[in-house]
Design an enzyme around this catalytic site. Structure first.
Site, PDB file in Angstrom:
ATOM      1  N   GLU A 267     -10.748   5.737   7.443  1.00 59.36           N
ATOM      2  CA  GLU A 267     -11.884   5.009   7.432  1.00 59.36           C
ATOM      3  C   GLU A 267     -12.727   5.843   8.803  1.00 59.36           C
ATOM      4  O   GLU A 267     -12.486   6.700   9.413  1.00 59.36           O
ATOM      5  CB  GLU A 267     -11.697   3.542   8.208  1.00 59.36           C
ATOM      6  CG  GLU A 267     -12.703   2.625   8.552  1.00 59.36           C
ATOM      7  CD  GLU A 267     -13.544   2.375   7.451  1.00 59.36           C
ATOM      8  OE1 GLU A 267     -14.235   3.395   6.983  1.00 59.36           O
ATOM      9  OE2 GLU A 267     -13.724   1.222   6.944  1.00 59.36           O
TER      10      GLU A 267
ATOM     11  N   HIS B 157      -7.816  -1.186   1.009  1.00 58.33           N
ATOM     12  CA  HIS B 157      -6.607  -1.751   1.481  1.00 58.33           C
ATOM     13  C   HIS B 157      -6.566  -3.334   1.528  1.00 58.33           C
ATOM     14  O   HIS B 157      -7.983  -4.056   1.540  1.00 58.33           O
ATOM     15  CB  HIS B 157      -6.230  -1.392   2.788  1.00 58.33           C
ATOM     16  CG  HIS B 157      -7.320  -1.747   3.923  1.00 58.33           C
ATOM     17  ND1 HIS B 157      -7.462  -2.799   4.489  1.00 58.33           N
ATOM     18  CD2 HIS B 157      -8.326  -0.751   4.345  1.00 58.33           C
ATOM     19  CE1 HIS B 157      -8.465  -2.910   5.426  1.00 58.33           C
ATOM     20  NE2 HIS B 157      -8.751  -1.618   5.387  1.00 58.33           N
TER      21      HIS B 157
END
Length: 219
Positions: free
Chosen positions: A88, A15
């Site tokens: 994550e 990201h």
């Protein structure tokens, strides 16, 4: 026929920058937003990756990854599918702390975490657990996407997840997982599968930490 006609290409994109990235604060699974730089990075990465003949775009359901994937979706005209297995690493009690705070409260722990794929932050996940969480998604794509050979699938996720999934796909011994270092924001990894099938995928690491280079963003 192209020499790559039977090759499955997998791109793993991190990201864009978040405010927490900018101040070295541990995010883990806390849902943070992209900065304006992060949004520019996502658009730049999208322009770079739109030519990759992608057939699917799958993202972590955390906003920073989802919003990065939406920038790609606009360029490639492929819908974004969200999958929580791409989240994550859970950093447990470290989430929300800066690197300096973790080092103060847990001396030596971040070094141990970086060097040992078995190490689990307090109430968090080890790198091995993260790889095991994400690996079934790629196996499902292998089984379900008959149109994948000769084409590309893009996963938009997070630095720790991408490193763990890459190590799992390459079947690296746990002691070698730390060889895969950090990724800059909107950098990507490319793997290609040259094997005969799901049980012998023959993954190769083609590219690590490639970037469109919008701005300096080094970890």
């Amino acid at each position: 026929m192209s020499k790559n006609a039977g090759v499955r290409t997998l791109i793993l994109l991190r990201h864009g920058q978040t405010e927490w990235n900018a101040v070295d604060r541990m995010q883990g699974q806390i849902d943070t937003d992209l900065t304006e730089l992060g949004r520019r990075q996502a658009k730049e990465a999208a322009r770079e990756l739109v030519s990759r003949n992608a057939i699917a775009l799958i993202a972590s359901d955390l906003k920073r990854a989802h919003d990065t994937a939406l920038a790609l979706s606009e360029h490639a005209e492929i819908p974004v599918v969200l999958d929580p297995r791409l989240r994550e690493t859970s950093l447990g009690d470290w989430e929300g702390l800066t690197h300096l705070e973790v080092d103060s409260d847990y001396p030596g722990a971040r070094v141990a975490w970086r060097l040992d794929a078995h190490y689990r932050p307090p109430n968090g996940e080890s790198k091995l657990e993260v790889g095991a969480r994400a690996l079934p998604l790629v196996r499902e794509l292998f089984a379900e996407r008959q149109d994948w050979p000769g084409r590309t699938i893009i996963l938009v996720a997070h630095g720790g997840l991408i490193a763990a999934l890459t190590a799992a796909l390459l079947d690296l011994p746990p002691q070698n997982w730390p060889a895969l270092g950090g990724l800059a924001n909107t950098s990507w990894v490319q793997l290609s599968s040259h094997g005969p099938g799901i049980d012998q995928p023959g993954w190769r690491l083609d590219v690590w930490n490639a970037a469109a280079k919008v701005a300096p963003d080094v970890l």
